[in-house]
Design a protein around this motif. Sequence first.
Motif, PDB file in Angstrom:
ATOM      1  N   THR A  50     121.715 -19.325  37.781  1.00  0.00           N
ATOM      2  CA  THR A  50     121.179 -18.164  37.262  1.00  0.00           C
ATOM      3  C   THR A  50     121.860 -17.114  35.877  1.00  0.00           C
ATOM      4  O   THR A  50     121.462 -16.697  34.908  1.00  0.00           O
ATOM      5  CB  THR A  50     119.970 -17.920  37.235  1.00  0.00           C
ATOM      6  N   SER A  68     114.294 -17.414  36.867  1.00  0.00           N
ATOM      7  CA  SER A  68     114.795 -17.994  36.949  1.00  0.00           C
ATOM      8  C   SER A  68     113.407 -18.936  36.664  1.00  0.00           C
ATOM      9  O   SER A  68     112.339 -18.594  37.314  1.00  0.00           O
ATOM     10  CB  SER A  68     115.937 -18.330  38.073  1.00  0.00           C
ATOM     11  N   ASP A  88     115.236 -25.199  35.648  1.00  0.00           N
ATOM     12  CA  ASP A  88     115.880 -25.388  37.192  1.00  0.00           C
ATOM     13  C   ASP A  88     115.343 -26.281  38.150  1.00  0.00           C
ATOM     14  O   ASP A  88     113.505 -26.211  38.048  1.00  0.00           O
ATOM     15  CB  ASP A  88     115.030 -24.254  38.440  1.00  0.00           C
ATOM     16  N   GLU A 116     119.616 -26.132  35.737  1.00  0.00           N
ATOM     17  CA  GLU A 116     120.268 -25.875  37.427  1.00  0.00           C
ATOM     18  C   GLU A 116     119.170 -26.877  37.669  1.00  0.00           C
ATOM     19  O   GLU A 116     118.000 -27.362  37.614  1.00  0.00           O
ATOM     20  CB  GLU A 116     119.878 -24.865  37.974  1.00  0.00           C
TER      21      GLU A 116
HETATM   22 MG    MG Z   1     118.964 -20.815  40.621  1.00  0.00          MG
END
Ligand code: MG
Length: 162
Positions: A50, A68, A88, A116
């Motif tokens: 992040t 995030s 994410d 992510e």
């Molecule tokens: Mg993260």
Amino acid sequence: MSDGGKTLRWQSDSPEETESFGAQLAAVKPAADEAAVVIYLRGDLGAGKTTLARGFLGACGIRGTVHSPTYTLVESYEAGADTIVHLDLYRLRDASELEALGVRDLARAHHYWLVEWPERGTGRLPPADLIVSLEVGRDSHPITTSAATSVGAGWLARLQQA
Ligand code: MG
Ligand code: ADP
């Protein structure tokens, strides 16, 4: 250091350095004229994924706090004619849930993806141009960046020249 320009290894000694690496990636990013441009951010919790995304977004002119998308899973940011899509997928239970997030519509030109936990979305994500692997080291966070497409290879080459 590199092996034929396809992998870049580097040690980040602070969150600021990781953020600035993200900014450097953004500074030499390829045009997304024909297809989405995609970065997979791999690594354990706390590795700096992040943090890197924050640097990338800042360099794209996104101001303000970047959180995030831990619960929303996806956050999109307008940057002029481009859209930066930050995902994410840590909390994704099954890759098929990605459909419900409507991200398929974002896999097109003028969109940059920062993903992510891409391994949680295997089979349902656009392929990566760059794969950035972050580690939690004792004193620093090693970051390994590899190109996965010719677009990614050009990107990495520009990064190494910068
Ligand atoms: Mg993260
Ligand atoms: P992730 O998204 O991979 O879970 P974050 O970027 O949210 O990780 O958090 C990384 C944490 O590690 C932050 O608290 C940051 O301050 C700390 N940190 C320490 N050293 C570094 C470094 N070299 N690069 C990135 N983060 C670092």
